[in-house]
Design a protein around this motif. Structure first.
Motif, PDB file in Angstrom:
ATOM      1  N   MET A   1      34.633  38.983  41.954  1.00 16.49           N
ATOM      2  CA  MET A   1      35.356  39.375  40.752  1.00 16.49           C
ATOM      3  C   MET A   1      34.816  38.606  39.581  1.00 16.49           C
ATOM      4  SD  MET A   1      39.126  37.645  40.475  1.00 16.49           S
ATOM      5  CE  MET A   1      39.217  35.934  40.178  1.00 16.49           C
ATOM      6  N   ASN A   2      35.056  39.153  38.413  1.00 16.97           N
ATOM      7  CA  ASN A   2      34.803  38.365  37.237  1.00 16.97           C
ATOM      8  C   ASN A   2      35.746  37.174  37.358  1.00 16.97           C
ATOM      9  OD1 ASN A   2      35.201  37.248  34.759  1.00 16.97           O
ATOM     10  ND2 ASN A   2      34.883  39.180  33.724  1.00 16.97           N
ATOM     11  N   ILE A   3      35.171  36.008  37.402  1.00 17.53           N
ATOM     12  CA  ILE A   3      35.981  34.861  37.778  1.00 17.53           C
ATOM     13  C   ILE A   3      37.156  34.671  36.831  1.00 17.53           C
ATOM     14  CG2 ILE A   3      35.907  32.372  38.020  1.00 17.53           C
ATOM     15  CD1 ILE A   3      33.121  32.750  39.129  1.00 17.53           C
ATOM     16  N   ARG A   4      36.914  34.919  35.559  1.00 16.70           N
ATOM     17  CA  ARG A   4      38.003  34.711  34.606  1.00 16.70           C
ATOM     18  C   ARG A   4      39.058  35.797  34.690  1.00 16.70           C
ATOM     19  NH1 ARG A   4      37.946  29.441  33.700  1.00 16.70           N
ATOM     20  NH2 ARG A   4      35.859  28.768  33.263  1.00 16.70           N
ATOM     21  N   LEU A   5      38.740  36.834  35.438  1.00 16.90           N
ATOM     22  CA  LEU A   5      39.736  37.889  35.576  1.00 16.90           C
ATOM     23  C   LEU A   5      40.908  37.435  36.428  1.00 16.90           C
ATOM     24  CD1 LEU A   5      37.766  41.215  36.004  1.00 16.90           C
ATOM     25  CD2 LEU A   5      39.130  40.463  34.079  1.00 16.90           C
ATOM     26  N   CYS A   6      40.721  36.334  37.115  1.00 17.01           N
ATOM     27  CA  CYS A   6      41.829  35.872  37.949  1.00 17.01           C
ATOM     28  C   CYS A   6      43.024  35.499  37.081  1.00 17.01           C
ATOM     29  CB  CYS A   6      41.411  34.681  38.792  1.00 17.01           C
ATOM     30  SG  CYS A   6      40.888  33.296  37.817  1.00 17.01           S
ATOM     31  N   LEU A   7      42.781  35.107  35.858  1.00 16.87           N
ATOM     32  CA  LEU A   7      43.881  34.635  35.034  1.00 16.87           C
ATOM     33  C   LEU A   7      44.849  35.740  34.629  1.00 16.87           C
ATOM     34  CD1 LEU A   7      41.985  31.954  33.021  1.00 16.87           C
ATOM     35  CD2 LEU A   7      43.440  31.697  34.987  1.00 16.87           C
ATOM     36  N   PRO A   8      44.338  36.941  34.265  1.00 19.88           N
ATOM     37  CA  PRO A   8      45.314  37.984  33.988  1.00 19.88           C
ATOM     38  C   PRO A   8      46.202  38.262  35.175  1.00 19.88           C
ATOM     39  CG  PRO A   8      43.088  38.840  33.842  1.00 19.88           C
ATOM     40  CD  PRO A   8      42.997  37.359  34.025  1.00 19.88           C
TER      41      PRO A   8
ATOM     42  N   LEU B 240      45.080  36.207  42.547  1.00 21.07           N
ATOM     43  CA  LEU B 240      43.860  35.474  42.846  1.00 21.07           C
ATOM     44  C   LEU B 240      43.579  35.449  44.342  1.00 21.07           C
ATOM     45  CD1 LEU B 240      41.629  33.914  41.556  1.00 21.07           C
ATOM     46  CD2 LEU B 240      43.057  31.878  41.581  1.00 21.07           C
ATOM     47  N   ASN B 456      30.829  37.900  39.176  1.00 19.77           N
ATOM     48  CA  ASN B 456      31.812  38.698  39.888  1.00 19.77           C
ATOM     49  C   ASN B 456      31.580  38.674  41.409  1.00 19.77           C
ATOM     50  OD1 ASN B 456      33.681  40.550  40.515  1.00 19.77           O
ATOM     51  ND2 ASN B 456      32.547  42.313  39.785  1.00 19.77           N
ATOM     52  N   THR B 457      32.669  38.542  42.153  1.00 19.38           N
ATOM     53  CA  THR B 457      32.526  38.604  43.610  1.00 19.38           C
ATOM     54  C   THR B 457      33.524  39.572  44.237  1.00 19.38           C
ATOM     55  OG1 THR B 457      34.027  36.766  43.889  1.00 19.38           O
ATOM     56  CG2 THR B 457      31.697  36.222  43.848  1.00 19.38           C
ATOM     57  N   SER B 458      34.151  40.412  43.426  1.00 21.45           N
ATOM     58  CA  SER B 458      35.129  41.346  43.980  1.00 21.45           C
ATOM     59  C   SER B 458      34.586  42.770  43.954  1.00 21.45           C
ATOM     60  CB  SER B 458      36.427  41.302  43.178  1.00 21.45           C
ATOM     61  OG  SER B 458      37.050  40.073  43.353  1.00 21.45           O
ATOM     62  N   LEU B 463      38.881  45.427  41.569  1.00 26.81           N
ATOM     63  CA  LEU B 463      38.912  45.227  40.106  1.00 26.81           C
ATOM     64  C   LEU B 463      39.688  46.355  39.436  1.00 26.81           C
ATOM     65  CD1 LEU B 463      35.251  44.043  39.442  1.00 26.81           C
ATOM     66  CD2 LEU B 463      37.328  42.674  39.392  1.00 26.81           C
ATOM     67  N   GLN B 470      47.650  45.393  35.635  1.00 24.33           N
ATOM     68  CA  GLN B 470      47.823  44.791  34.307  1.00 24.33           C
ATOM     69  C   GLN B 470      48.352  45.804  33.310  1.00 24.33           C
ATOM     70  OE1 GLN B 470      44.354  42.658  32.992  1.00 24.33           O
ATOM     71  NE2 GLN B 470      44.050  41.901  35.053  1.00 24.33           N
ATOM     72  N   ILE B 476      49.041  39.807  30.234  1.00 22.36           N
ATOM     73  CA  ILE B 476      48.535  38.915  29.204  1.00 22.36           C
ATOM     74  C   ILE B 476      47.016  38.889  29.296  1.00 22.36           C
ATOM     75  CG2 ILE B 476      48.400  36.459  28.603  1.00 22.36           C
ATOM     76  CD1 ILE B 476      51.030  37.641  27.776  1.00 22.36           C
ATOM     77  N   PRO B 478      44.091  36.696  29.373  1.00 24.69           N
ATOM     78  CA  PRO B 478      43.846  35.260  29.493  1.00 24.69           C
ATOM     79  C   PRO B 478      42.501  34.860  28.904  1.00 24.69           C
ATOM     80  CG  PRO B 478      43.318  36.324  31.515  1.00 24.69           C
ATOM     81  CD  PRO B 478      43.721  37.403  30.583  1.00 24.69           C
ATOM     82  N   GLN B 479      41.708  35.852  28.549  1.00 27.35           N
ATOM     83  CA  GLN B 479      40.382  35.546  28.010  1.00 27.35           C
ATOM     84  C   GLN B 479      40.466  35.124  26.553  1.00 27.35           C
ATOM     85  OE1 GLN B 479      38.069  36.140  30.315  1.00 27.35           O
ATOM     86  NE2 GLN B 479      38.771  37.845  31.557  1.00 27.35           N
TER      87      GLN B 479
END
Lengths: 203, 778
Positions: A1-8, B240, B456-458, B463, B470, B476, B478-479
């Motif tokens: 996954m886009n690693i930062r996508l974990c936050l949403p 996560l 990305n690893t998913s 995704l 969401q 929210i 988070p970016q």
């Protein structure tokens, strides 16, 4: 996954509804036994008038109001209070409860799904949508003069709802004739219906 | 191995090496048995951001990374409810999972805690009403609501809060809450579909394999996959833990695929060429030495070994056997292990030295995952080198049935082909001279790619599922968020209120941000709201008087309202149980808070300009920031590669004169060729890092030709070495993970180029670059 996508993901969890669960959360009951009130007619369209009396503990006088209603299966309920104030409310399964002002603007009423569901269930004579929230029990009535009459008591299934609403009582014969909402703080609302035009569901 | 013929000092080195291996094995075993030896946290691969932001992110992840959400939809909502209940019940039976339930104490706790402050807290819309509407209008609204049979949510009864300030305030704090049906399995309706919400959290880290197992076992039994539409049931996953589970699964799959593929390739090649159990033993000894040393040193340097390191590290199997192949062939030809060892020693040291240097350069990369990989492979190569040198001390005669057939392959088939090609010397030189700038121009035209999706690893399914959740839950973003700083908390709150006001002004959706001030306004705002409420609603000419007149009440019940202003409502006083329900509270410390933005919020340039001028407010765009970080690191590593290449070129010319030029051209062609063949979407940081490895491996090939001569033996050894590595990196190039795919494909093409082109370049430069060694019996 886009690693930062974990936050949403994390925040989506947080932003989800905690409150309505707390306000209206409950256990689903068994299916509503239809044969409790076999005499109740399935309604397609209904028009009539109502009289509402609201007893609020901190007010010395009850609040009486009256008006007219229309129910159509496809459109839901239009509830027009005419006396002593004028107001219009629409209740539909799709849009929920909205207040319509003089200019036709619609203002949704937040978290009104439950009470909207009660009204829609009563008008359509379909109580199944209330099963998620209430235990429904048939109460004895004095049937000496008319054996068609019945009385149901709806008791909240979950403590959170019971904190606000003690019970709902529905009375009627072929149609629902009156409902009483008893709030936990002692307030009480009684609404009596008088049907003028009835169109039953086609067989 | 015949110990009786082995000199004492040889035995000493052999015993020492075996002791090192034994100690390494025991150390690795102890670490693995102790548990927590491996990790799958892909966040560990990301370079840390600046400290302040890192702390804030830690704050977010620490509290919330354990949570997960499952949305279930069925065409029949009743059946959907039943399925959701069944799934929730199965999940609740797992001791490592705790499921959310309809906890009434949350709302009761909120109501009780905020009750003393209900006359100093105003939702923004309510504040605007009080400021702009007259008392008649305010009273009319309340009276109409009382006659209305259907009223909205109330936090406090009419007797305590006749104007329902509490209900309006709480709805503004949790605007999404009203969308849910509050049954035991909360649900929401959208586009005619009912989605049932199942949520909970894992007890420990989402990267803990036991936690992942607890969740995936139930979901597998339930037959649930993201986006699954079976019997009309659709499931969406968010959390996560789902991504970590998928990352672990992919990593395990790739470790086993690359590892078993490499081992199988090595076994087949050794069996086919050497037809000897002793050769297999030598290969196994080299691989075991390499792997044990790699693991032990990595465990010693790092707390845990990352699964991605192991996935990339499985290519070590292909690299480690290279040296053993050179040794075995020289040993076969000379029938003397010591001679074979002496012959390959210089080439071995130069070759291993350049490869190890190429990997160790990655220690300068900011990516912890790559640093770990560098240590792992460098240690593994040291292990392989040591093993080969030890083998040269303990091996003796070896029968070689059919071996000459393989040694004769190069002079019979390959060399003539290269010789025929080298007859076209002039056109080939022209092609080479033209090719290098053309490749460079092509690469320049391709440009660079610093997209963070490289990490990305998913799977796409997961995704997509994540995005849908969401959208449905109003997630929210988070970016992108704002960090508000201040000397004390009141200053932070005041600055946050100014920030939110500007954002709300520039955005159609008033609930576009989530800030701490929605729940705990600054004391100045609370005071102002208290004054407004006292005057407009409860004052001698306030709306309450008008309302009571219309209701024919004497208002005696509300004589004591509002209570005096209460100064106790500050962030530090919010009970933990309530604070955990509202993310901005958990993201606030003495000098910082984070203002979160909802997905899809778009701000006008005017708003952004205003925000840029505000003191103590910083806009953070993680996507942009991380992409910029990747770009900066790519540039840094490119410069490093250039410097390394220049130093290497100088060393080649100093040590090998004109022959060094051939090595240099081999390296350049392999590097440019591999990059051109693998970077169709633009060169990434991982392409550049992989180029370092291509360089090291090409030097391996070229240096052995230089040191040992371009003949049947060296070509066979190089071919065996290249094929095993090509197999390992080729398998890695098939990886679903972009990072591994890029790394694998660059090295795959680089090795292919080096294997095919290096003999040709040596041939063009004049055939065998050095006379055959006296020890060689080719």
């Amino acid at each position: 996954m886009n690693i930062r996508l974990c936050l949403p993901v994390l925040l989506a969890c947080l932003s989800m509804a905690v409150l309505p669960v707390a306000v209206f959360g409950n256990e689903a009951s068994a299916s509503f036994p239809v044969d409790l009130v076999p005499q109740l007619r399935q309604i397609h369209q209904l028009e009539g008038s109502f009289e509402q009396t609201r007893h609020i503990s901190v007010l010395s006088l009850p609040l009486r109001s009256s008006g007219q209603f229309t129910y159509r299966q496809e459109e839901g309920i239009v509830w027009r209070t005419l006396e002593p104030v004028a107001s219009t409310v629409r209740i539909s399964p799709e849009q929920g409860v909205v207040i319509v002002d003089d200019s036709g603007n619609q203002q949704p009423v937040a978290a009104s799904e439950l009470i909207g569901g009660i009204f829609l269930g009563i008008f359509s004579a379909d109580f199944s949508r209330l099963n998620d929230y209430f235990a429904i029990e048939k109460q004895p009535v004095d049937t000496a003069h008319d054996s068609r009459h019945w009385r149901l008591q709806l008791t909240p299934l979950q403590a959170g709802l019971a904190d606000h609403l003690q019970a709902v009582e529905i009375r009627g014969a072929e149609l629902v004739e009156a409902i009483t909402l008893r709030e936990a703080n002692g307030d009480r609302t009684e609404i009596v219906f008088k049907a003028d035009k009835i169109v039953g569901k086609p067989d | 191995m015949t110990q009786s013929r082995t000199p004492v000092w040889h035995r000493f080195w052999i015993a020492l090496w075996l002791l090192v291996l034994l100690a390494s094995g025991m150390y690795c075993g102890e670490r693995i048995i102790r548990g927590a030896a491996f990790e799958s946290n892909i966040l560990g691969l990301i370079p840390p951001q600046d400290e302040g932001q890192m702390n804030l992110h830690t704050g977010i992840t620490k509290d919330f990374e354990k949570r997960f959400v499952i949305l279930l939809s069925h065409p029949d909502p009743g059946q959907g409810t039943a399925l959701a209940k069944a799934l929730k019940m199965q999940l609740a039976q797992q001791s490592l999972l705790s499921m959310d339930s309809a906890d009434q104490s949350t709302l009761a706790g909120l109501g009780d805690f905020f009750k003393p402050y209900r006359h100093q807290l105003l939702a923004a819309q309510m504040r605007e009403k009080l400021q702009h509407k007259d008392v008649e209008s305010l009273a009319t609204t309340v009276v109409n609501d009382l006659y209305n049979p259907v009223s909205g949510f109330r936090l406090y009864p009419f007797a305590d809060d006749p104007f329902n300030l509490g209900g309006a305030w709480l709805q503004s704090v949790f605007p999404e809450a009203a969308r849910f049906r509050g049954t035991d399995i909360p649900s929401l309706q959208t586009d005619g579909r009912t989605w049932h919400l199942i949520s909970g959290q894992v007890q420990g880290s989402p990267f803990d394999l036991a936690n992942q197992q607890a969740l995936s076992t139930v979901l597998d039994d339930f037959g649930a996959q993201p986006g699954q539409q079976e019997n009309g049931t659709t499931l969406l996953f968010s959390g996560l833990v789902f991504h970590a589970t998928e990352a672990s699964r992919i990593a395990r799959f790739e470790i086993s695929t690359v590892g078993s593929g490499s081992l199988l390739g090595i076994f087949l090649l050794v069996t086919m060429v050497f037809r000897s159990r002793r050769a297999l033993t030598a290969i196994a000894f080299t691989l075991a030495s390499s792997t044990l040393l790699a693991l032990a040193i990595t465990f010693a340097v790092f707390e845990r070994v990352h699964l991605v390191t192991l996935a990339l590290g499985t290519t070590l199997l292909g690299l480690a056997v290279d040296y053993c192949f050179h040794f075995l062939i020289k040993y076969r030809v000379n029938a003397d292990a010591l001679v074979a060892g002496r012959l390959i020693r210089k080439g071995l040291l130069i070759s291993a030295g350049t490869s190890i240097a190429a990997y160790l350069i990655q220690l300068f990369s900011p990516f912890p995952g790559l640093q770990q990989l560098a240590v792992f492979i460098a240690a593994g190569l040291v292990g392989a080198c040591g093993a080969v040198l030890v083998l040269s001390l303990c091996f003796h005669e070896m029968p070689s049935p059919g071996f000459k057939r393989w040694l004769g392959f190069f002079p019979a088939r390959v060399q003539p082909a290269y010789a025929r090609l080298s007859n076209y010397r002039a056109p080939l030189y022209c092609l080479l001279v033209a090719l290098l700038p053309l490749l460079a121009a092509y690469l320049y035209w391709q440009g660079n790619n610093d997209d963070i999706r490289l990490l990305n690893t998913s799977s796409q399914n997961l995704l997509d599922s994540e995005r849908q959740v969401q959208q449905l839950l109003g997630g929210i973003d988070p970016q992108r968020y704002w960090v508000v700083e201040g000397d004390d908390q009141q200053q932070i709150l005041e600055r946050t209120e100014m920030l939110v006001a500007v954002i709300d002004d520039g955005n159609a959706n008033p609930a576009s941000v989530q800030a701490i001030t929605a729940m705990v306004p600054s004391l100045a705002t609370q005071k102002a709201d208290h004054t407004l409420i006292a005057a407009k609603l409860y004052g001698p000419d306030g709306a309450l008087v008008v309302m009571c007149a219309r209701l024919q009440s004497d208002c005696s019940h509300w004589q004591s309202l509002p209570a005096d202003f209460n100064e106790d409502l500050i962030p530090a006083r919010i009970p933990t149980a309530l604070a955990s329900q509202f993310p901005p509270l958990a993201l606030t410390d003495k000098h910082h808070t984070i203002v979160l933005q909802r997905q899809g919020t778009a701000l006008s340039q005017q708003s952004l300009d205003s925000l840029a001028q505000m003191p103590g407010v910083t806009y953070v765009d993680q996507v942009q920031g991380l992409s910029a970080t990747l770009a900066a690191f790519r540039a840094e590593v490119s410069i490093l590669l250039g410097v390394f290449l220049a130093v290497f070129a100088l060393a080649c010319l100093v040590f090998y004169d004109r022959r060094g030029l051939v090595v240099l051209v081999c390296v350049l062609v392999s590097m440019l060729g591999s990059l051109a063949l693998s970077s169709s979407g633009g060169a990434t940081l991982f392409h550049i890092l992989a180029l370092l490895l291509v360089m090291g491996l090409t030097v391996d090939t070229a240096v052995f030709y230089l040191e040992l001569g371009l003949d049947g033996e060296t070509w066979l050894a190089s071919t065996l070495a290249s094929l095993t590595s090509i197999l390992a990196f080729g398998l890695l190039a098939l990886s679903q993970v972009p990072l591994l795919h890029h790394f694998g494909s660059v090295v795959f093409f680089g090795l292919l180029c080096a294997w095919l082109i290096t003999p040709l370049l040596f041939q063009l430069a004049g055939g065998n670059p050095i006379p055959a060694h006296t020890g060689c019996k080719s």
